[in-house]
Design an enzyme around this catalytic site. Structure first.
Site, mmCIF file in Angstrom:
data_model
loop_
_atom_site.group_PDB
_atom_site.id
_atom_site.type_symbol
_atom_site.label_atom_id
_atom_site.label_comp_id
_atom_site.label_asym_id
_atom_site.label_seq_id
_atom_site.Cartn_x
_atom_site.Cartn_y
_atom_site.Cartn_z
ATOM 1 N N LYS A 130 19.275 58.208 123.994
ATOM 2 C CA LYS A 130 18.411 59.345 123.689
ATOM 3 C C LYS A 130 19.253 60.492 123.107
ATOM 4 O O LYS A 130 20.404 60.660 123.501
ATOM 5 C CB LYS A 130 17.785 59.805 125.013
ATOM 6 C CG LYS A 130 16.381 60.316 124.905
ATOM 7 C CD LYS A 130 15.825 60.566 126.291
ATOM 8 C CE LYS A 130 15.413 62.021 126.412
ATOM 9 N NZ LYS A 130 14.761 62.344 127.673
ATOM 10 N N LYS A 135 22.069 60.913 138.944
ATOM 11 C CA LYS A 135 22.823 62.173 138.907
ATOM 12 C C LYS A 135 23.929 62.173 139.939
ATOM 13 O O LYS A 135 25.008 62.701 139.676
ATOM 14 C CB LYS A 135 21.887 63.367 139.152
ATOM 15 C CG LYS A 135 21.072 63.755 137.942
ATOM 16 C CD LYS A 135 20.350 65.061 138.191
ATOM 17 C CE LYS A 135 19.472 65.452 137.018
ATOM 18 N NZ LYS A 135 18.608 66.610 137.343
ATOM 19 N N LYS A 194 21.582 67.059 124.504
ATOM 20 C CA LYS A 194 22.463 68.211 124.272
ATOM 21 C C LYS A 194 23.741 68.122 125.076
ATOM 22 O O LYS A 194 24.698 68.830 124.808
ATOM 23 C CB LYS A 194 21.735 69.513 124.594
ATOM 24 C CG LYS A 194 21.262 69.607 126.028
ATOM 25 C CD LYS A 194 20.493 70.884 126.269
ATOM 26 C CE LYS A 194 19.587 70.741 127.474
ATOM 27 N NZ LYS A 194 18.186 70.604 127.148
#
Ligand code: TRP
Length: 336
Positions: free
Chosen positions: A200, A118, A203
């Site tokens: 994967k 991240k 969204k």
């Protein structure tokens, strides 16, 4: 649940309030929660405190949080039997997280691969909250003495950290925390991107055709499946790398219909991808449409949603305060 002496386990799961969940979230996790909730005492939280690690508009965070809460209700989870709440409504989480910060080594937190990923992806906002995120997650789990936590691959390391913190704390102060185990239930399927089936389904993918959102209308679902990447062989069977698009659609179809791969192969023997995709679209719509309708119905009843969230937070807080009081006493905060 706190009074009844059952031998049921406490299973805890929190979901990020980071936007409408996808078909991947549903087939990978949510679909199994019903069964999990029937067999255990469950605690479900919307992780809005965690959401603050990513910058967003206050109005967006508010909306996404209550929408995620309504989605949990729409999944059929019973707010009377389970504890379903918003994390920020129980401030004890943040206090325990501070205490646990002081029992977590810098090096341990720095090893978390999600933090490393991240911070590489959001180099403009590597805040300290992102760094201590897994400690807050440990607090979520330990404050309710959860026995089990269902975790996907991306959260395994965080659960391991929570276990280490619990063991360390118990080693110093005696049995304060339950050391949580991973919940092994019916395995959820890993659903991949419809456009790049090596990734994967997510969204946050910039290509909206790559994922199906749980609020997509039926025609959008059908369109997205129709444009899913396949291969040029035009034969429906579960194959290797070169069939990963079809493999993914077969997995989706299997999850929605309960059929196994052999049965699917038999059903589509001699048929092309057009027929197969149409069937997949129908199966997904049959699964998602009732959920979407229920979600919209519940979300429109704001008073009901808020009443559930309030009652859920009260039940959660009662348990959280018990644990926190004990922790505060143990570490030596002055008691009056
Ligand atoms: N970090 C989890 C995720 O990204 C969400 C989460 C927060 C969580 N607190 C938790 C999951 C406690 C399980 C237990 O999915």
């Amino acid at each position: 649940m706190e009074q009844t002496q059952t031998d049921k386990k406490t299973v805890l799961s929190f979901v990020q309030a980071s936007g409408t969940p996808t078909l991947g979230n549903y087939l990978g996790a949510f679909k199994n929660w019903h069964e999990m909730a029937a067999e255990n005492d469950c605690i479900f939280g919307v992780a809005d405190l965690h959401a603050l690690t990513v910058r967003s508009q206050p109005a967006d965070l508010r909306r996404r949080s209550i929408e995620m809460y309504a989605m949990l209700l729409a999944l059929g989870l019973d707010p009377e039997k389970n504890i379903i709440f918003l994390q920020s409504h129980v401030q004890e989480h943040a206090v325990l997280a501070w205490v646990l910060d002081c029992y977590t080594q810098f090096g341990e937190a720095a090893r978390m691969t999600q933090f490393k990923d991240k911070s590489a992806r959001h180099a403009d906002n590597v805040n300290v909250g992102l760094f201590t995120y897994p400690v807050l997650m440990a607090a979520d789990i330990l404050i309710y003495k959860a026995d089990k936590v269902p975790v996907g691959d991306d959260q395994k390391q965080h659960l391991e950290l929570a276990r280490n913190i619990a063991e360390r704390f118990n080693g110093i102060y005696g049995d304060v925390f339950t050391v949580p185990e991973p919940y092994i239930g019916k395995r959820g399927a890993k659903i991949l991107s419809l456009q790049e089936p090596e990734k994967k389904m997510s969204k946050s993918d910039p290509n909206a055709k790559s994922f199906i959102s749980l609020t997509d209308p039926n025609d959008v679902i059908a369109k997205k499946i129709k444009s899913a990447v396949t291969d040029s062989e035009a034969r429906v069977y579960f194959g290797g790398e070169e069939k990963k698009g079809i493999n993914n659609l077969m997995t989706i179809y299997a999850c929605c219909t309960g059929m196994d791969f052999a049965a699917i192969e038999a059903q589509f023997a001699g048929k092309g991808y057009g027929d197969f995709k149409a069937a997949v679209a129908d199966a997904v719509v049959a699964e998602i449409e009732p959920l979407r309708t229920e979600y919209e119905r519940i979300l429109a009843d704001k008073a009901y949603v808020e009443a559930c969230a309030k009652a859920g937070a009260q039940k959660a807080q009662y348990l959280a305060q018990k644990t926190l009081r004990k922790v505060m006493k143990k570490v030596g905060f002055y008691q009056i």
